[in-house]
Design a protein around this motif. Structure first.
Motif, PDB file in Angstrom:
ATOM      1  N   GLY A 154       0.808  -1.215   0.000  1.00 31.34           N
ATOM      2  CA  GLY A 154       0.000   0.000   0.000  1.00 31.34           C
ATOM      3  C   GLY A 154       0.840   1.264   0.000  1.00 31.34           C
ATOM      4  N   LYS A 155       0.191   2.345  -0.414  1.00 31.24           N
ATOM      5  CA  LYS A 155       0.885   3.628  -0.568  1.00 31.24           C
ATOM      6  C   LYS A 155       1.521   4.129   0.724  1.00 31.24           C
ATOM      7  N   GLU A 156       0.843   3.951   1.845  1.00 31.98           N
ATOM      8  CA  GLU A 156       1.362   4.496   3.101  1.00 31.98           C
ATOM      9  C   GLU A 156       2.685   3.841   3.495  1.00 31.98           C
ATOM     10  N   VAL A 157       2.741   2.528   3.418  1.00 32.90           N
ATOM     11  CA  VAL A 157       3.975   1.807   3.751  1.00 32.90           C
ATOM     12  C   VAL A 157       5.080   2.207   2.787  1.00 32.90           C
TER      13      VAL A 157
ATOM     14  N   ARG B  83       7.021  12.126  -5.743  1.00 34.56           N
ATOM     15  CA  ARG B  83       7.305  11.922  -7.172  1.00 34.56           C
ATOM     16  C   ARG B  83       7.385  10.439  -7.506  1.00 34.56           C
ATOM     17  N   LYS B  84       8.104   9.696  -6.670  1.00 32.73           N
ATOM     18  CA  LYS B  84       8.253   8.255  -6.910  1.00 32.73           C
ATOM     19  C   LYS B  84       6.907   7.549  -6.785  1.00 32.73           C
ATOM     20  N   LEU B  85       6.089   7.953  -5.804  1.00 33.37           N
ATOM     21  CA  LEU B  85       4.755   7.373  -5.647  1.00 33.37           C
ATOM     22  C   LEU B  85       3.896   7.625  -6.882  1.00 33.37           C
ATOM     23  N   ARG B  86       3.944   8.857  -7.420  1.00 31.43           N
ATOM     24  CA  ARG B  86       3.166   9.169  -8.640  1.00 31.43           C
ATOM     25  C   ARG B  86       3.660   8.331  -9.825  1.00 31.43           C
ATOM     26  N   GLU B  87       4.969   8.141  -9.886  1.00 34.79           N
ATOM     27  CA  GLU B  87       5.547   7.325 -10.967  1.00 34.79           C
ATOM     28  C   GLU B  87       5.012   5.889 -10.890  1.00 34.79           C
ATOM     29  N   TRP B  88       4.947   5.349  -9.692  1.00 32.03           N
ATOM     30  CA  TRP B  88       4.530   3.958  -9.524  1.00 32.03           C
ATOM     31  C   TRP B  88       3.007   3.771  -9.457  1.00 32.03           C
TER      32      TRP B  88
ATOM     33  N   PRO C  17       3.936 -11.960   9.445  1.00 32.92           N
ATOM     34  CA  PRO C  17       4.459 -12.215   8.099  1.00 32.92           C
ATOM     35  C   PRO C  17       3.721 -11.384   7.048  1.00 32.92           C
ATOM     36  N   ASP C  18       4.489 -10.837   6.099  1.00 32.66           N
ATOM     37  CA  ASP C  18       3.918  -9.975   5.069  1.00 32.66           C
ATOM     38  C   ASP C  18       2.875 -10.688   4.217  1.00 32.66           C
ATOM     39  N   ALA C  19       2.944 -11.998   4.138  1.00 31.60           N
ATOM     40  CA  ALA C  19       2.005 -12.755   3.319  1.00 31.60           C
ATOM     41  C   ALA C  19       0.608 -12.846   3.940  1.00 31.60           C
ATOM     42  N   VAL C  20       0.472 -12.505   5.223  1.00 33.00           N
ATOM     43  CA  VAL C  20      -0.844 -12.561   5.881  1.00 33.00           C
ATOM     44  C   VAL C  20      -1.716 -11.458   5.292  1.00 33.00           C
ATOM     45  N   PHE C  21      -2.840 -11.859   4.716  1.00 38.05           N
ATOM     46  CA  PHE C  21      -3.735 -10.934   4.028  1.00 38.05           C
ATOM     47  C   PHE C  21      -4.174  -9.798   4.945  1.00 38.05           C
ATOM     48  N   VAL C  22      -4.203  -8.606   4.429  1.00 35.74           N
ATOM     49  CA  VAL C  22      -4.651  -7.360   5.050  1.00 35.74           C
ATOM     50  C   VAL C  22      -3.699  -6.841   6.131  1.00 35.74           C
ATOM     51  N   ILE C  23      -3.364  -7.637   7.145  1.00 35.23           N
ATOM     52  CA  ILE C  23      -2.564  -7.120   8.263  1.00 35.23           C
ATOM     53  C   ILE C  23      -1.074  -7.434   8.143  1.00 35.23           C
ATOM     54  N   GLY C  24      -0.662  -8.042   7.057  1.00 35.52           N
ATOM     55  CA  GLY C  24       0.735  -8.466   6.905  1.00 35.52           C
ATOM     56  C   GLY C  24       1.765  -7.361   7.008  1.00 35.52           C
ATOM     57  N   TYR C  25       1.393  -6.174   6.603  1.00 36.48           N
ATOM     58  CA  TYR C  25       2.338  -5.060   6.647  1.00 36.48           C
ATOM     59  C   TYR C  25       2.097  -4.119   7.819  1.00 36.48           C
ATOM     60  N   SER C  26       1.184  -4.461   8.720  1.00 37.38           N
ATOM     61  CA  SER C  26       0.883  -3.552   9.837  1.00 37.38           C
ATOM     62  C   SER C  26       2.062  -3.405  10.795  1.00 37.38           C
ATOM     63  N   ASP C  27       2.797  -4.472  11.049  1.00 34.14           N
ATOM     64  CA  ASP C  27       3.970  -4.355  11.909  1.00 34.14           C
ATOM     65  C   ASP C  27       5.069  -3.554  11.225  1.00 34.14           C
ATOM     66  N   ASP C  28       5.217  -3.745   9.920  1.00 30.81           N
ATOM     67  CA  ASP C  28       6.200  -2.968   9.164  1.00 30.81           C
ATOM     68  C   ASP C  28       5.845  -1.480   9.242  1.00 30.81           C
ATOM     69  N   LEU C  29       4.561  -1.171   9.071  1.00 30.88           N
ATOM     70  CA  LEU C  29       4.114   0.212   9.136  1.00 30.88           C
ATOM     71  C   LEU C  29       4.409   0.821  10.507  1.00 30.88           C
ATOM     72  N   ALA C  30       4.216   0.056  11.571  1.00 30.84           N
ATOM     73  CA  ALA C  30       4.505   0.551  12.923  1.00 30.84           C
ATOM     74  C   ALA C  30       5.992   0.862  13.085  1.00 30.84           C
ATOM     75  N   VAL C  31       6.848  -0.027  12.618  1.00 36.17           N
ATOM     76  CA  VAL C  31       8.298   0.181  12.728  1.00 36.17           C
ATOM     77  C   VAL C  31       8.730   1.374  11.872  1.00 36.17           C
ATOM     78  N   LEU C  32       8.216   1.450  10.643  1.00 36.34           N
ATOM     79  CA  LEU C  32       8.562   2.555   9.752  1.00 36.34           C
ATOM     80  C   LEU C  32       8.072   3.890  10.316  1.00 36.34           C
ATOM     81  N   SER C  33       6.868   3.895  10.891  1.00 31.34           N
ATOM     82  CA  SER C  33       6.312   5.119  11.486  1.00 31.34           C
ATOM     83  C   SER C  33       7.152   5.587  12.669  1.00 31.34           C
TER      84      SER C  33
END
Length: 115
Positions: free
Chosen positions: A29-32, A107-112, A71-87
């Motif tokens: 997702g865009k936020e991560v 700019r990079k987000l618009r490109e992708w 684990p990132d493969a877990v649907f929907v919540i897989g990146y929630s821990d990553d988002l917490a660490v990144l935040s």
């Protein structure tokens, strides 16, 4: 003293970072992805101190490591821990995330993702 992020190998690797971002755009997702980009671009600035770069590359290494709290493969919540660490890393180094860094990330987000 020059900081080389690849000294954190095998946890952080520049090529793996860009590959994971590109291949996981939609799933993460865009936020991560924006958090990752802001951290990365902030770390590229020469005025960003070593302690802040260490925080950045630690957080990005967590994003890259396939085995984490949720684990990132877990649907929907897989990146929630990553988002917490990144935040947390973004808050910690927020003084070094200026308008230029945010513009580069956007700019990079618009490109992708498009507008």
């Amino acid at each position: 003293m020059e900081f080389n992020p690849n000294e954190l190998e095998p946890q952080f690797n520049e090529q793996r970072f860009w590959r994971k971002l590109r291949t996981n755009l939609r799933r993460a997702g865009k936020e991560v992805i924006r958090h990752c980009l802001c951290l990365h671009y902030a770390a590229q600035k020469p005025e960003t101190p070593l302690w802040a770069k260490t925080v950045v590359y630690g957080a990005l290494a967590y994003f890259l490591i396939p085995l984490d709290a949720i684990p990132d493969a877990v649907f929907v919540i897989g990146y929630s821990d990553d988002l917490a660490v990144l935040s947390a890393a973004l808050v910690t180094i927020s003084l070094y995330v200026d308008a230029e860094v945010e513009l580069q990330a956007d700019r990079k987000l618009r490109e992708w993702f498009g507008d």
